[in-house]
Write a protein that holds these residues in place. Structure first.
Motif, PDB file in Angstrom:
ATOM      1  N   UNK A  19       0.807  -1.220   0.000  1.00  0.00           N
ATOM      2  CA  UNK A  19       0.000   0.000   0.000  1.00  0.00           C
ATOM      3  C   UNK A  19       0.842   1.272   0.000  1.00  0.00           C
ATOM      4  N   UNK A  20       2.177   1.143   0.141  1.00  0.00           N
ATOM      5  CA  UNK A  20       3.046   2.329   0.182  1.00  0.00           C
ATOM      6  C   UNK A  20       3.972   2.393  -1.023  1.00  0.00           C
ATOM      7  N   UNK A  21       3.465   1.942  -2.172  1.00  0.00           N
ATOM      8  CA  UNK A  21       4.292   1.880  -3.370  1.00  0.00           C
ATOM      9  C   UNK A  21       3.429   2.155  -4.597  1.00  0.00           C
ATOM     10  N   UNK A  22       4.013   2.763  -5.617  1.00  0.00           N
ATOM     11  CA  UNK A  22       3.304   2.997  -6.877  1.00  0.00           C
ATOM     12  C   UNK A  22       4.279   2.827  -8.033  1.00  0.00           C
ATOM     13  N   UNK A  23       3.863   2.125  -9.086  1.00  0.00           N
ATOM     14  CA  UNK A  23       4.691   2.012 -10.281  1.00  0.00           C
ATOM     15  C   UNK A  23       4.869   3.404 -10.881  1.00  0.00           C
ATOM     16  N   UNK A  28      -1.548  22.560  -1.198  1.00  0.00           N
ATOM     17  CA  UNK A  28      -2.337  22.133  -2.355  1.00  0.00           C
ATOM     18  C   UNK A  28      -1.431  21.962  -3.574  1.00  0.00           C
ATOM     19  N   UNK A  29      -1.992  21.354  -4.609  1.00  0.00           N
ATOM     20  CA  UNK A  29      -1.309  21.282  -5.906  1.00  0.00           C
ATOM     21  C   UNK A  29      -2.341  21.606  -6.981  1.00  0.00           C
ATOM     22  N   UNK A  30      -1.893  22.266  -8.063  1.00  0.00           N
ATOM     23  CA  UNK A  30      -2.855  22.770  -9.050  1.00  0.00           C
ATOM     24  C   UNK A  30      -2.436  22.462 -10.479  1.00  0.00           C
ATOM     25  N   UNK A  31      -3.442  22.105 -11.284  1.00  0.00           N
ATOM     26  CA  UNK A  31      -3.305  21.961 -12.735  1.00  0.00           C
ATOM     27  C   UNK A  31      -2.190  21.003 -13.157  1.00  0.00           C
ATOM     28  N   UNK A  32      -2.157  19.854 -12.497  1.00  0.00           N
ATOM     29  CA  UNK A  32      -1.206  18.812 -12.906  1.00  0.00           C
ATOM     30  C   UNK A  32      -1.796  18.031 -14.076  1.00  0.00           C
ATOM     31  N   UNK A  33      -0.967  17.680 -15.037  1.00  0.00           N
ATOM     32  CA  UNK A  33      -1.387  16.813 -16.128  1.00  0.00           C
ATOM     33  C   UNK A  33      -1.394  15.362 -15.641  1.00  0.00           C
ATOM     34  N   UNK A  34      -2.093  14.509 -16.381  1.00  0.00           N
ATOM     35  CA  UNK A  34      -2.205  13.109 -15.982  1.00  0.00           C
ATOM     36  C   UNK A  34      -0.840  12.440 -15.866  1.00  0.00           C
ATOM     37  N   UNK A  35       0.086  12.798 -16.781  1.00  0.00           N
ATOM     38  CA  UNK A  35       1.393  12.137 -16.751  1.00  0.00           C
ATOM     39  C   UNK A  35       2.278  12.636 -15.615  1.00  0.00           C
ATOM     40  N   UNK A  36       1.777  13.597 -14.813  1.00  0.00           N
ATOM     41  CA  UNK A  36       2.509  14.062 -13.639  1.00  0.00           C
ATOM     42  C   UNK A  36       2.005  13.395 -12.360  1.00  0.00           C
ATOM     43  N   UNK A  37       1.033  12.514 -12.473  1.00  0.00           N
ATOM     44  CA  UNK A  37       0.460  11.837 -11.315  1.00  0.00           C
ATOM     45  C   UNK A  37       0.813  10.352 -11.339  1.00  0.00           C
ATOM     46  N   UNK A  38       0.757   9.740 -10.180  1.00  0.00           N
ATOM     47  CA  UNK A  38       0.972   8.303 -10.050  1.00  0.00           C
ATOM     48  C   UNK A  38      -0.090   7.740  -9.110  1.00  0.00           C
ATOM     49  N   UNK A  39      -0.408   6.446  -9.260  1.00  0.00           N
ATOM     50  CA  UNK A  39      -1.400   5.799  -8.403  1.00  0.00           C
ATOM     51  C   UNK A  39      -0.841   4.523  -7.799  1.00  0.00           C
ATOM     52  N   UNK A  40      -1.226   4.245  -6.566  1.00  0.00           N
ATOM     53  CA  UNK A  40      -0.848   2.978  -5.940  1.00  0.00           C
ATOM     54  C   UNK A  40      -1.522   1.842  -6.695  1.00  0.00           C
ATOM     55  N   UNK A  41      -0.904   0.673  -6.753  1.00  0.00           N
ATOM     56  CA  UNK A  41      -1.515  -0.458  -7.456  1.00  0.00           C
ATOM     57  C   UNK A  41      -2.736  -0.970  -6.711  1.00  0.00           C
ATOM     58  N   UNK A  42      -3.604  -1.643  -7.431  1.00  0.00           N
ATOM     59  CA  UNK A  42      -4.752  -2.288  -6.809  1.00  0.00           C
ATOM     60  C   UNK A  42      -4.266  -3.581  -6.154  1.00  0.00           C
ATOM     61  N   UNK A  43      -4.393  -3.673  -4.835  1.00  0.00           N
ATOM     62  CA  UNK A  43      -3.841  -4.844  -4.146  1.00  0.00           C
ATOM     63  C   UNK A  43      -4.538  -6.137  -4.556  1.00  0.00           C
TER      64      UNK A  43
END
Length: 327
Positions: free
Chosen positions: A98-102, A178-193
């Protein structure tokens, strides 16, 4: 009041391969094409970032910051990764799932209002004293707004999920709440366990005790029955549930019609259900019913269950609105 029979009709009309039949007087759901659906390869899962040794990832270190690293190995029993930091820091190298993202951008349909993401904010200097190289700081945040940019691409804004009260360091250079106006390629998501669990060979075996017609996924605080039973937390007030639909009542109504229904919540002895069993239940069900509420959408387990059912194993998804909020 939402009636269970309305959703049975929806099952029959919207998903023709799930229909009610009678065998020796016992009603059940026949699964003609569903068997092939469950065994067929899912093209979506191949594109989902399930972490594996050698992958570039972002991992949590210390005070709720995330840094670049590479996976060395994975402990299936502990659901824990062993990593190597890019900056050569020798500490904190055992990372729970839960503390990792590709370190790849998420799919657009994975991000919505309320989604938890990782975003970059600030840099840190090298330290010869500890043998650490310079790098970029990443943080956990929640999306609060999505807008369209000048060229039509989505722009994402939000806020940190953690504060100083959570032990997060908030005095680093360039900190902003806060953070503002980030593009999708600037974000990361944790994997679905649940995707990770499916990738483990031992979990892929069919468990006959988890075969069911319907898998009912709900948030315990949306159920008056769970509130009365003390399974939904100490801060729930029963008066808040007088005008809501109870997911457990829906479960009983479906069972009264002859369907076998399994759910994601603690058992009656207040014990957490095994995550491997939840994976097996969803894989073996014929339809996935999600009881949607604000609480459901904000709960990591509920959200990942629904994503796993819809995207990974392609189950027919039937949303049922329960509780309050903006649904």
């Amino acid at each position: 009041m939402i009636l269970a029979k309305d959703y049975i009709e929806h099952l029959k009309s919207e998903h023709e391969y799930i229909h009610k039949t009678e065998i020796q007087g016992i009603p059940h759901i026949a699964a003609d094409p569903v068997a092939s659906l469950q065994s067929a390869p899912n093209p979506t899962i191949e594109g989902r970032p399930v972490p594996k040794p050698g992958d570039r990832v972002l991992c949590k270190w210390g005070d709720w910051q995330y840094f670049d690293s590479t996976i060395i190995s994975f402990d299936e029993n502990k659901l824990e990764y062993y990593i190597e930091w890019d900056d050569q820091d020798p500490s904190g190298r055992h990372i729970p799932v839960e503390h990792l993202a590709v370190n790849k951008p998420p799919f657009q349909d994975e991000i919505g209002i309320g989604s938890v993401v990782l975003f970059h904010q600030g840099r840190y200097a090298a330290s010869a004293e500890v043998g650490r190289l310079a790098g970029v700081r990443w943080h956990q945040g929640k999306i609060t707004s999505i807008t369209d940019g000048a060229n039509g691409e989505k722009l994402y804004s939000g806020a940190h999920t953690k504060t100083a009260e959570d032990g997060k360091w908030v005095t680093y250079k360039d900190y902003n709440s806060t953070f503002s106006n980030y593009k999708l390629d600037e974000l990361r998501c944790a994997p679905n366990k649940f995707d990770i669990l499916q990738s483990i060979t031992a979990v892929s075996q069919v468990d006959c005790n988890t075969e069911c017609d319907i898998y009912l996924s709900y948030y315990p605080q949306d159920s008056l029955s769970d509130v009365k039973a003390g399974l939904a937390g100490a801060n729930c007030k029963m008066s808040e549930y007088e005008n809501q639909n109870d997911p457990l009542q829906l479960k009983k109504d479906l069972e009264a019609l002859g369907y076998k229904v399994l759910s994601n919540i603690r058992n009656r002895h207040n014990q957490e259900l095994d995550l491997n069993k939840i994976v097996s239940c969803i894989k073996n069900c014929k339809a996935f019913v999600s009881c949607i509420s604000n609480g459901y959408a904000e709960n990591d387990n509920c959200r990942m269950e629904m994503q796993y059912a819809k995207k990974t194993v392609s189950k027919p998804l039937i949303p049922v609105i329960v509780g309050g909020g903006g649904w």
